[in-house]
Scaffold this motif. Structure first.
Motif, PDB file in Angstrom:
ATOM      1  N   LEU A  88       0.854  -1.188   0.000  1.00 35.94           N
ATOM      2  CA  LEU A  88       0.000   0.000   0.000  1.00 35.94           C
ATOM      3  C   LEU A  88       0.890   1.238   0.000  1.00 35.94           C
ATOM      4  O   LEU A  88       1.665   1.447   0.929  1.00 35.94           O
ATOM      5  N   TYR A  89       0.765   2.051  -1.028  1.00 34.49           N
ATOM      6  CA  TYR A  89       1.550   3.284  -1.141  1.00 34.49           C
ATOM      7  C   TYR A  89       0.659   4.458  -0.747  1.00 34.49           C
ATOM      8  O   TYR A  89      -0.313   4.773  -1.427  1.00 34.49           O
ATOM      9  N   LEU A  90       0.992   5.096   0.377  1.00 34.46           N
ATOM     10  CA  LEU A  90       0.278   6.287   0.837  1.00 34.46           C
ATOM     11  C   LEU A  90       0.964   7.497   0.208  1.00 34.46           C
ATOM     12  O   LEU A  90       2.042   7.895   0.641  1.00 34.46           O
ATOM     13  N   ALA A  91       0.336   8.043  -0.811  1.00 30.01           N
ATOM     14  CA  ALA A  91       0.994   9.025  -1.674  1.00 30.01           C
ATOM     15  C   ALA A  91       0.368  10.399  -1.562  1.00 30.01           C
ATOM     16  O   ALA A  91      -0.711  10.586  -1.006  1.00 30.01           O
ATOM     17  N   GLY A  92       1.083  11.357  -2.113  1.00 27.77           N
ATOM     18  CA  GLY A  92       0.573  12.707  -2.240  1.00 27.77           C
ATOM     19  C   GLY A  92       0.410  13.055  -3.699  1.00 27.77           C
ATOM     20  O   GLY A  92       0.808  12.300  -4.586  1.00 27.77           O
ATOM     21  N   THR A  93      -0.189  14.192  -3.940  1.00 29.07           N
ATOM     22  CA  THR A  93      -0.322  14.695  -5.303  1.00 29.07           C
ATOM     23  C   THR A  93      -0.100  16.201  -5.295  1.00 29.07           C
ATOM     24  O   THR A  93      -0.515  16.863  -4.341  1.00 29.07           O
ATOM     25  N   PRO A  94       0.604  16.767  -6.300  1.00 27.24           N
ATOM     26  CA  PRO A  94       1.285  16.058  -7.384  1.00 27.24           C
ATOM     27  C   PRO A  94       2.543  15.349  -6.891  1.00 27.24           C
ATOM     28  O   PRO A  94       3.052  15.669  -5.823  1.00 27.24           O
ATOM     29  N   ARG A  95       3.015  14.409  -7.665  1.00 30.85           N
ATOM     30  CA  ARG A  95       4.213  13.661  -7.271  1.00 30.85           C
ATOM     31  C   ARG A  95       4.941  13.153  -8.503  1.00 30.85           C
ATOM     32  O   ARG A  95       4.346  12.981  -9.567  1.00 30.85           O
ATOM     33  N   ALA A  96       6.219  12.897  -8.338  1.00 31.94           N
ATOM     34  CA  ALA A  96       6.973  12.169  -9.356  1.00 31.94           C
ATOM     35  C   ALA A  96       6.606  10.699  -9.220  1.00 31.94           C
ATOM     36  O   ALA A  96       6.363  10.224  -8.107  1.00 31.94           O
TER      37      ALA A  96
END
Length: 235
Positions: free
Chosen positions: A120-128
């Motif tokens: 599970l990848y807890l990500a932000g936006t925008p992102r590379a």
């Protein structure tokens, strides 16, 4: 040395103290602010059971808002970019935390080495998307939950004038490609960094440095490692 910090306010305050401890004068000009979505994070945790990955301490701050909801997940392995983010996860209560020393690509390599499928990848936006690309390249199954958004903050004329009132900064710190793009998208800031100004443009990584206008490349320097300690070593 007068050093302009373009990080979000929460992180910038910590950087400012480090700069003061080094004998520099910090100037804060946040160009992004985080908007958290703890509901999305909680829902993603509830529907998964495998390892967790974070590429920013901002994701850990989202998790911290979950309180007791987070406790059942502390036994899950967590992978983080950088020791600072890893330590924040440990302080929150995660018991099995591994960190990469580089960027998202290095983290994908670490995840692959430990065969952490179903991530599970807890990500932000925008992102590379270097981390996600690295996972796909290695055939690692993963899901993404966008749990925070870095919203642009456009500085007002008065705020910019206050920053430059005591003279131009000697250096500007850039921590992300998005923030560097934001900076050079503001006409007043772009004009203040004319080629002849000699203001040093210090970048966390090669990806960040790509946002520096061609005419100013000669004033840019890239941290030897993508972490704040290395970035500040350029001062």
């Amino acid at each position: 040395m007068r050093v302009l910090v373009t990080r979000p306010a929460h992180s910038a305050e910590k950087t400012a103290q480090r700069l003061r401890d080094m004998g520099h004068e910090p100037l804060l000009l946040p160009l992004r602010r985080p908007v958290h979505d703890s509901i999305a994070a909680a829902a993603a945790l509830a529907r998964t059971s495998g390892a967790i990955a974070v590429t920013s301490a901002e994701a850990v701050r989202v998790l911290s808002a979950l309180g007791e909801q987070l406790r059942p997940h502390f036994a899950r392995p967590l992978f983080a970019v950088g020791e600072t983010t890893a330590e924040a996860a440990r302080s929150l209560g995660f018991g099995s935390v591994a960190s990469s020393t580089g960027n998202g690509r290095d983290l994908a390599e670490l995840v692959g080495a430990q065969a952490a499928d179903g991530l599970l990848y807890l990500a932000g936006t925008p992102r590379a998307e270097t981390f996600e690309a690295g996972l796909r390249q290695r055939g690692i199954g993963f899901s993404v939950a966008e749990c925070y958004r870095m919203q642009p903050v456009v500085p007002g004329q008065a705020e910019i004038e206050a920053i430059f009132a005591g003279g131009r900064p000697d250096a500007v710190l850039f921590y992300s490609r998005q923030t560097a793009d934001d900076f050079f998208g503001v006409a007043e800031l772009r004009l203040a960094l004319r080629e002849e100004s000699g203001i040093r443009l210090l970048c966390l990584s090669e990806a960040v440095a790509q946002a520096i206008p061609a005419a100013l490349k000669k004033n840019a320097a890239i941290a030897p490692m993508p972490d704040e300690k290395s970035l500040l070593s350029l001062l």
